[in-house]
Design an enzyme around this catalytic site. Structure first.
Site, mmCIF file in Angstrom:
data_model
loop_
_atom_site.group_PDB
_atom_site.id
_atom_site.type_symbol
_atom_site.label_atom_id
_atom_site.label_comp_id
_atom_site.label_asym_id
_atom_site.label_seq_id
_atom_site.Cartn_x
_atom_site.Cartn_y
_atom_site.Cartn_z
ATOM 1 N N PRO A 93 0.813 -1.218 0.000
ATOM 2 C CA PRO A 93 0.000 0.000 0.000
ATOM 3 C C PRO A 93 0.849 1.272 0.000
ATOM 4 C CG PRO A 93 -0.608 -1.452 1.839
ATOM 5 C CD PRO A 93 0.558 -2.069 1.161
ATOM 6 N N GLU A 120 2.354 -7.316 8.418
ATOM 7 C CA GLU A 120 2.327 -5.846 8.499
ATOM 8 C C GLU A 120 3.189 -5.189 7.431
ATOM 9 O OE1 GLU A 120 0.171 -4.125 10.574
ATOM 10 O OE2 GLU A 120 -0.470 -6.212 10.690
ATOM 11 N N ARG A 158 -2.764 -7.704 -21.181
ATOM 12 C CA ARG A 158 -3.692 -7.375 -22.256
ATOM 13 C C ARG A 158 -3.163 -6.294 -23.193
ATOM 14 N NH1 ARG A 158 -6.741 -3.208 -21.559
ATOM 15 N NH2 ARG A 158 -8.664 -3.900 -22.543
ATOM 16 N N ASP A 173 -9.746 1.665 -24.938
ATOM 17 C CA ASP A 173 -10.057 1.521 -23.518
ATOM 18 C C ASP A 173 -10.251 2.846 -22.818
ATOM 19 O OD1 ASP A 173 -9.666 -1.123 -23.677
ATOM 20 O OD2 ASP A 173 -7.673 -1.112 -22.776
#
Ligand code: 6GU
Length: 243
Positions: A93, A120, A158, A173
């Site tokens: 994160p 963690e 992709r 897209d």
């Protein structure tokens, strides 16, 4: 292109990469995805991969040895040697937020290592001396990096030539053109009384193209004004938005 995913839970990743477009891309030799269990590289009888944080506090931390050993063994780096030629990306994160531009950037590489965190977090020395980059998939916290790694593999795969059936592939897209996509419809022309817009069945290709562009612009303005601010608009686009 080859991905090496390092994880404590390879079984979590395997099913996703074994279906659908990723399956076909691998069968066609366009993509290779290798899963590696970090625990297999943990020293000692108990193959411990986590430990308590120095300085105390809650949670556990991923130990450096198993992660260094795994990545170095698979990428063929000698311990303490110069960093790998392939990017070694931690999924955490704390990384920069993954987006379509980063997907294009990663698609230029022949090989990428993705290292999934659990607990963690990683011992900081993994960040400093093994990783070349860190990615997050958004501002929320997951139990581990596996889903994030799969998202990166999927979004990058992709973009590889030949992976999508349609040769114009990813060009239209959302985000590739800096706008959200226009609405799509397929048969039947009427469903429960809801009709497909007349323009789409008119056969007038110029009108269809104009309508789609206008829909994309309006939809982006309504839902993602931040994208519209950054998009390169033509005078014709501004006119379509004004209408
Ligand atoms: Cl890459 N890992 C975890 N554990 N949580 C996340 C994430 C990654 N990206 C967003 N949340």
């Amino acid at each position: 292109m080859r991905f090496d995913i390092f994880t404590l839970f390879p079984e979590v990743c395997a099913p996703y990469v074994q279906e659908s477009i990723l399956k076909r891309a691998q069968a066609a030799g366009l993509l290779e995805v290798q899963l590696h269990n970090i625990r297999d590289h943990a020293p000692g009888k108990h193959q411990v991969t986590d430990d308590e944080p120095y300085g105390g506090g809650g949670g556990m931390v991923m130990k450096p040895e198993p992660v260094f050993n795994a990545v170095e063994a698979v990428l063929g780096i000698e311990a303490g040697a110069a960093p790998a030629a392939a990017p070694v990306i931690l999924l955490t994160p704390q990384g920069r937020t993954f987006n379509q531009a980063i997907a294009y950037e990663l698609a230029q590489h022949e090989r990428i290592a993705l290292v999934c965190g659990r607990y963690e977090g990683f011992d900081e020395r993994i960040r400093e001396h093994l990783a070349t980059d860190e990615l997050s998939i958004g501002d929320y916290v997951l139990t581990g990096g596996e889903l994030a790694a799969l998202i990166v593999v999927d979004a990058v795969a992709r973009l590889l030539p030949g992976v999508l059936g349609d040769p114009t592939g990813a060009e239209d897209d959302s985000f590739a053109m800096g706008l959200l996509e226009y609405p799509h419809y397929t048969r039947p022309a009427e469903y429960r009384g809801w009709r497909v817009p007349d323009i789409l069945v008119s056969g007038d290709h110029a009108k269809v193209a104009r309508w789609r562009r206008q829909q994309a612009l309006q939809r982006t303005r309504r839902r993602r004004p931040d994208l519209l601010d950054r998009a390169e608009l033509t005078d014709a686009d501004r006119k379509l938005l004004g209408e």
